[in-house]
Scaffold this active site. Structure first.
Site, mmCIF file in Angstrom:
data_model
loop_
_atom_site.group_PDB
_atom_site.id
_atom_site.type_symbol
_atom_site.label_atom_id
_atom_site.label_comp_id
_atom_site.label_asym_id
_atom_site.label_seq_id
_atom_site.Cartn_x
_atom_site.Cartn_y
_atom_site.Cartn_z
ATOM 1 N N GLU A 1 -16.120 35.348 16.755
ATOM 2 C CA GLU A 1 -15.353 36.210 17.646
ATOM 3 C C GLU A 1 -15.179 35.553 19.019
ATOM 4 O O GLU A 1 -16.127 35.030 19.596
ATOM 5 C CB GLU A 1 -16.080 37.543 17.789
ATOM 6 C CG GLU A 1 -15.406 38.551 18.705
ATOM 7 C CD GLU A 1 -16.255 39.797 18.920
ATOM 8 O OE1 GLU A 1 -15.675 40.833 19.314
ATOM 9 O OE2 GLU A 1 -17.480 39.746 18.694
ATOM 10 N N LYS B 1 -9.234 45.204 16.948
ATOM 11 C CA LYS B 1 -10.562 45.762 16.704
ATOM 12 C C LYS B 1 -10.569 47.278 16.903
ATOM 13 O O LYS B 1 -10.144 47.777 17.944
ATOM 14 C CB LYS B 1 -11.559 45.093 17.646
ATOM 15 C CG LYS B 1 -13.012 45.455 17.437
ATOM 16 C CD LYS B 1 -13.867 44.576 18.343
ATOM 17 C CE LYS B 1 -15.348 44.838 18.190
ATOM 18 N NZ LYS B 1 -16.141 43.894 19.026
ATOM 19 N N CYS C 1 -16.629 42.147 14.503
ATOM 20 C CA CYS C 1 -17.936 42.457 15.090
ATOM 21 C C CYS C 1 -18.361 43.908 14.900
ATOM 22 O O CYS C 1 -18.769 44.276 13.815
ATOM 23 C CB CYS C 1 -17.960 42.036 16.556
ATOM 24 S SG CYS C 1 -19.643 41.841 17.199
#
Length: 283
Positions: A44, A117, A154
């Site tokens: 990331e 995300k 993540c």
């Protein structure tokens, strides 16, 4: 080695020499491709240190649009040169809104879309709500030269709903670029094994391999020192650990037989026997 798809995870330390970070990432990708990998996962936000460790709006200047982005173009060209599939994590600016985003470069360098995300954490050392809006793309899968890939980012990896949503869209591999390490508010917490087991559970519950790439190294910030523990891994379709990295930079590879895994998934009947009519309480 048995026939199958060779895949690779990578991990590296990052600092404020952005050019060096990108060169280091490219070197890992080239190394993995040189060993036969057709899908390579980078961590990331590998362009910079993990700036979310502190609250400072100057870091918004690091964001760039998705289109006409030279950083993305460089790694898309690399994917085309090496004939590999390459997910690319980046800090996106869309007018006055900012996202933690990902695109996938196919083996011909074509960009296959955009994922933003969905789950944005906020806590000591991981103050992402300072920078990122919650993603508005929904969970995404990408049809690539190596198969249908589900890619999230993540904090998304802690949510079983995210993994299942990608599985229901036909994902054959789940990918999670990551930045995780120390917990500044409580130095007794070491989440490596918990982090791994959460994703191994996604693999087992969906009968889909999982690949996770984390960063390594220590990054000092104002009043906080973040130590990233690496531990990048590839889990098989039963949740088993196929390969696991230490806290050092580098690459690791594994072979996946997606045809065999697909037959295994069908035989278990996990998706046949679902009861969505009973799951309304989840929403």
């Amino acid at each position: 080695m048995a026939e199958g798809l060779t895949v690779a995870i990578t991990q590296m330390a990052c600092d404020w020499d952005i050019a060096a970070n990108l060169d280091r990432a490219e070197g890992l990708v080239r190394e993995a491709a040189g060993q036969g990998a057709k899908l390579v996962l980078l961590q990331e936000l590998f362009e910079t240190p993990y700036f979310c460790a502190e609250q400072d709006y100057k870091h918004l200047d690091l964001a760039r649009p998705f289109t006409d982005n030279p950083f993305i173009a460089r790694f898309a060209a690399l994917a085309a040169e090496l004939h590999i599939v390459l997910p690319i994590s980046f800090f996106e600016r869309d007018q006055n809104t900012y996202y933690n985003s990902l695109t996938v470069a196919d083996a011909d360098g074509q960009l296959l879309g955009l994922y933003r995300k969905s789950h944005i954490p906020n806590g000591p050392g991981y103050q992402e709500k300072t920078y990122f809006a919650p993603g508005d793309t929904g969970f995404k899968v990408f049809d690539t030269a190596v198969g249908r890939l589900g890619a999230a980012i993540c904090w998304d990896q802690w949510f079983s709903e995210c993994a299942r949503a990608m599985a229901l869209q036909g994902a054959e591999i789940l990918l999670y670029p990551t930045a995780i390490g120390s917990e500044p508010h409580d130095p007794t917490i070491h989440s490596l094994r918990h982090w791994q087991r959460a994703m191994q559970g996604h693999a087992a519950a969906n009968l889909i391999p999982v690949m996770a790439s984390n960063r390594v190294g220590t990054e000092p910030w104002d009043g906080v020192e973040m130590a990233f523990y690496g531990g990048s891994f590839i889990a098989g379709s039963e949740g088993e650990m196929l390969v696991e990295m230490s806290d050092e930079g580098g690459i690791a590879l594994a072979k996946l037989d997606l045809d065999t895994i697909r037959r295994q998934r069908h035989a278990w009947g996990i998706f046949r026997d679902r009861r969505p009519d009973l799951y309304r309480g989840l929403t």
